[in-house]
Design a protein around this motif. Structure first.
Motif, PDB file in Angstrom:
ATOM      1  N   GLU A  51       0.711   8.590   6.673  1.00 36.00           N
ATOM      2  CA  GLU A  51       1.899   7.714   6.415  1.00 36.00           C
ATOM      3  C   GLU A  51       1.321   6.472   6.136  1.00 36.00           C
ATOM      4  O   GLU A  51       0.164   6.236   5.891  1.00 36.00           O
ATOM      5  CB  GLU A  51       2.433   7.536   7.739  1.00 36.00           C
ATOM      6  CG  GLU A  51       3.133   8.787   8.278  1.00 36.00           C
ATOM      7  CD  GLU A  51       3.979   9.378   7.699  1.00 36.00           C
ATOM      8  OE1 GLU A  51       5.030   8.680   7.266  1.00 36.00           O
ATOM      9  OE2 GLU A  51       4.114  11.038   7.598  1.00 36.00           O
ATOM     10  N   LYS A  52       2.212   5.705   5.263  1.00 36.94           N
ATOM     11  CA  LYS A  52       1.923   4.397   4.814  1.00 36.94           C
ATOM     12  C   LYS A  52       1.372   3.506   6.041  1.00 36.94           C
ATOM     13  O   LYS A  52       1.992   3.623   7.137  1.00 36.94           O
ATOM     14  CB  LYS A  52       3.290   3.629   4.363  1.00 36.94           C
ATOM     15  CG  LYS A  52       3.594   4.207   2.857  1.00 36.94           C
ATOM     16  CD  LYS A  52       4.780   3.473   2.514  1.00 36.94           C
ATOM     17  CE  LYS A  52       5.156   3.882   1.025  1.00 36.94           C
ATOM     18  NZ  LYS A  52       6.505   3.195   0.628  1.00 36.94           N
ATOM     19  N   CYS A 103      -2.892  -3.278  -1.072  1.00 36.39           N
ATOM     20  CA  CYS A 103      -3.669  -2.633  -1.568  1.00 36.39           C
ATOM     21  C   CYS A 103      -4.097  -3.009  -2.946  1.00 36.39           C
ATOM     22  O   CYS A 103      -3.085  -3.568  -3.731  1.00 36.39           O
ATOM     23  CB  CYS A 103      -3.266  -1.251  -1.739  1.00 36.39           C
ATOM     24  SG  CYS A 103      -3.432  -0.503  -0.002  1.00 36.39           S
ATOM     25  N   LYS A 156       1.590  -7.761   6.605  1.00 38.33           N
ATOM     26  CA  LYS A 156       1.525  -6.420   5.852  1.00 38.33           C
ATOM     27  C   LYS A 156       0.192  -6.125   5.298  1.00 38.33           C
ATOM     28  O   LYS A 156      -0.410  -7.148   4.768  1.00 38.33           O
ATOM     29  CB  LYS A 156       2.570  -6.642   4.778  1.00 38.33           C
ATOM     30  CG  LYS A 156       4.002  -6.702   5.338  1.00 38.33           C
ATOM     31  CD  LYS A 156       5.048  -6.640   4.104  1.00 38.33           C
ATOM     32  CE  LYS A 156       6.549  -6.830   4.749  1.00 38.33           C
ATOM     33  NZ  LYS A 156       6.992  -5.884   6.073  1.00 38.33           N
ATOM     34  N   CYS A 181       0.550  -1.276   0.057  1.00 37.67           N
ATOM     35  CA  CYS A 181      -0.044   0.064   0.114  1.00 37.67           C
ATOM     36  C   CYS A 181       0.874   1.251  -0.070  1.00 37.67           C
ATOM     37  O   CYS A 181       1.702   1.511   0.759  1.00 37.67           O
ATOM     38  CB  CYS A 181      -0.998  -0.119   1.303  1.00 37.67           C
ATOM     39  SG  CYS A 181      -2.019  -1.222   1.422  1.00 37.67           S
ATOM     40  N   PRO A 182       0.580   2.280  -0.934  1.00 33.65           N
ATOM     41  CA  PRO A 182       1.168   3.492  -0.765  1.00 33.65           C
ATOM     42  C   PRO A 182       0.502   4.527   0.409  1.00 33.65           C
ATOM     43  O   PRO A 182      -0.284   3.818   1.064  1.00 33.65           O
ATOM     44  CB  PRO A 182       0.889   4.234  -2.106  1.00 33.65           C
ATOM     45  CG  PRO A 182      -0.743   3.518  -2.142  1.00 33.65           C
ATOM     46  CD  PRO A 182      -0.673   2.111  -1.829  1.00 33.65           C
ATOM     47  N   ALA A 183       1.173   5.480   0.658  1.00 29.27           N
ATOM     48  CA  ALA A 183       0.557   6.639   1.725  1.00 29.27           C
ATOM     49  C   ALA A 183      -0.664   6.919   1.077  1.00 29.27           C
ATOM     50  O   ALA A 183      -0.962   7.013  -0.153  1.00 29.27           O
ATOM     51  CB  ALA A 183       1.654   7.448   1.893  1.00 29.27           C
TER      52      ALA A 183
END
Length: 530
Positions: free
Chosen positions: A67-68, A80, A77, A56-58
């Motif tokens: 934030e991420k 996305c 983890k 996932c990105p931020a």
């Protein structure tokens, strides 16, 4: 504007000890009475699509920034992906939109059998689930994570799922600072002109999606998601507006309802006025409980033992701000004068959870001395405004979903006629919530209905949890939802406490929900946790 705030607001406040799984809808949206009309099948290209899960990105600005997501405490983890869905389910072969999803796969080494996905909606409407799930999960959902993939999503029109955009950040500041409780014809004219301008801005910036962001369509997205995730039934956890979405899903797809929990429940039988009055009474009740608690503490923002004194001081503060906004202190992060509307929003934000009562007392004490920073921070967190002045898409999405759902439209004259009733319900909040009835006036899209059809004959049991001290979705709504779902479907549970949302806050209730979601143990109807 509305007061069913998305849980992102609550998370923003969590650093100030607001632990609510919060969520708010002012227009109590309704499902389409024609919901059962034949809708064509979704093509296999969509129902059998393979999702491309990746790190996932931020969160984007539309999702509220930040934030991420951090790994879960067990090291899992977050992943996305985007899922394609028809813009218009009546034309499933036509244009598609991308819906943003997030998941944490079930713990591999728990030694327990995986039960599939558990999909969360934290409310709003307008709340982005992709950034919210990692903030909520932490320690609270580890038990559920042993057997479920934890999944959430930005509903259509929200965040990164074809998010509705109405105003730019500067215009949003001005919109939220406007006088929302007009006292004369000129102020009334300014407010109604502002509502019209807001609707026009939404149409010009997001016109193509406005017809297709209602709860009906979001419920169909849930069923598409169920298929794409490979689940025979939808296991679902809805909070606040998420209970309404879940109710509409159960009505449309009763045979696909898996293990389902509704927490902080929206009343499906309330029209807009009844819902607004219910919230007015709910926030007034929460204010009274806060004031009664305040006098017992070492420090309270008002002196003496009479809670009525505290309410009087708050009313005086809001009156003075109505006459003249409070200028910001030099060097404070906030450079804007504080208006009556912003102060009211800040107070409401802090009433979502009793954990934030000490914070509320402190910021009211500051405001009495001419210091607006604390109340403005609460108001900004609730409105999902970052310190740099960037807003998420939550406010625009909330209005768009509410007005697509709800066919009620009001004039200023309608509001004036109802003001005495709202003021009687709350001298502090009555005017503000009454004038919110204008939220869908001049909206470019017609709404579906005035109330929500959730009748779900043949669905499996749904746990429906009401908290006696919930200000945003008053307790009675849970009983009405359990009844409306139908006999043998709604299982009504009561928590005798304060706050909006009970799971992971009340130990007794959390244990009951976990046993149901993990082991299928259905509790006795009308069980009470106190």
């Amino acid at each position: 504007m509305s007061h069913h705030r998305s849980s992102r607001a609550a998370i923003g406040l969590a650093s100030l000890a607001v632990l609510a799984a919060a969520t708010l809808t002012a227009c109590d949206p309704g499902a389409d009475t024609d919901a059962d009309a034949a809708i064509p099948e979704v093509p296999a290209a969509l129902s059998e699509q393979k999702l491309d899960w990746a790190a996932c990105p931020a969160p984007s600005a539309a999702q509220g920034g930040g934030e991420k997501p951090e790994d879960l405490p067990d090291g899992t983890k977050w992943q996305c992906a985007t899922m394609k869905a028809p813009l218009d389910y009546a034309k499933p072969d036509g244009r598609t939109i991308d819906l943003a999803l997030i998941r944490a796969r079930a713990a591999k080494d728990s030694g327990e059998e995986r039960l599939g996905s558990l999909v969360f909606n934290f409310g709003g409407p307008g709340g982005a689930g992709v950034p919210t799930l990692p903030l909520m999960a932490g320690e609270d959902y580890l038990e559920l994570h042993k057997r479920y993939d934890l999944v959430s999503f930005d509903p259509r029109g929200v965040g990164d799922s074809a998010g509705v955009k109405c105003l730019d950040d500067k215009a949003m500041d001005a919109w939220l600072a406007q006088d929302s409780t007009p006292d004369d014809a000129a102020e009334e004219k300014a407010l109604t002109a502002g509502v019209s301008a807001y609707a026009r801005a939404c149409e010009s910036n997001s016109g193509a999606v406005l017809k297709h962001v209602g709860t009906q369509e979001a419920a169909r997205d849930l069923d598409l998601m169920r298929q794409v995730l490979g689940d025979e039934k939808l296991n679902y956890f809805g909070i606040s507006y998420g209970t309404q979405l879940g109710g509409v899903y159960a009505h449309l797809f009763p045979k696909n309802v898996g293990r389902t929990v509704f927490d902080a429940v929206v009343d499906p039988t309330s029209d807009t006025v009844a819902a607004g009055l219910g919230q007015t009474k709910g926030f007034e009740g929460a204010l009274q409980n806060f004031l009664e608690d305040c006098v017992k503490q070492d420090e309270c923002f008002f002196e003496g033992e009479d809670p009525a004194q505290g309410e009087k001081q708050i009313a005086e503060l809001l009156r003075s701000l109505d006459a003249e906004p409070m200028p910001p202190k030099k060097g404070a992060y906030n450079k804007r004068p504080m208006t009556q509307g912003q102060a009211t929003t800040g107070i409401i934000a802090a009433l979502y959870s009793k954990e934030s009562w000490p914070v509320l007392s402190g910021v009211l004490e500051d405001a009495r001395k001419g210091e607006s920073t604390g109340l403005m921070w609460l108001s900004d967190a609730y409105s999902e405004r970052d310190d740099d002045g960037t807003y998420s898409a939550a406010n625009s999405a909330q209005t768009a979903v509410s007005c697509a759902d709800n066919k009620d439209r009001f004039t200023a004259e309608d509001v004036r006629r109802r003001l005495p009733e709202f003021r009687k319900a709350s001298p502090v909040f009555g005017d503000t919530i009454a004038w919110m009835l204008l939220a869908c006036t001049d909206w470019p899209v017609d709404g579906h209905a005035s109330t929500v059809d959730v009748k779900a004959d043949g669905a499996g049991p749904v746990l429906v949890i009401g908290n006696t001290g919930d200000p945003a979705t008053p307790y009675e709504g849970a009983e009405k939802m359990a009844d409306a779902l139908g006999e043998g479907v709604g299982v009504h549970l009561t928590v005798d406490d304060e706050g909006h949302g009970t799971y992971a806050v009340d130990k007794c209730l959390t244990k009951i929900v976990d046993k149901y979601l993990l082991d299928g143990a259905v509790p006795k109807n009308d069980t009470v946790c106190s």
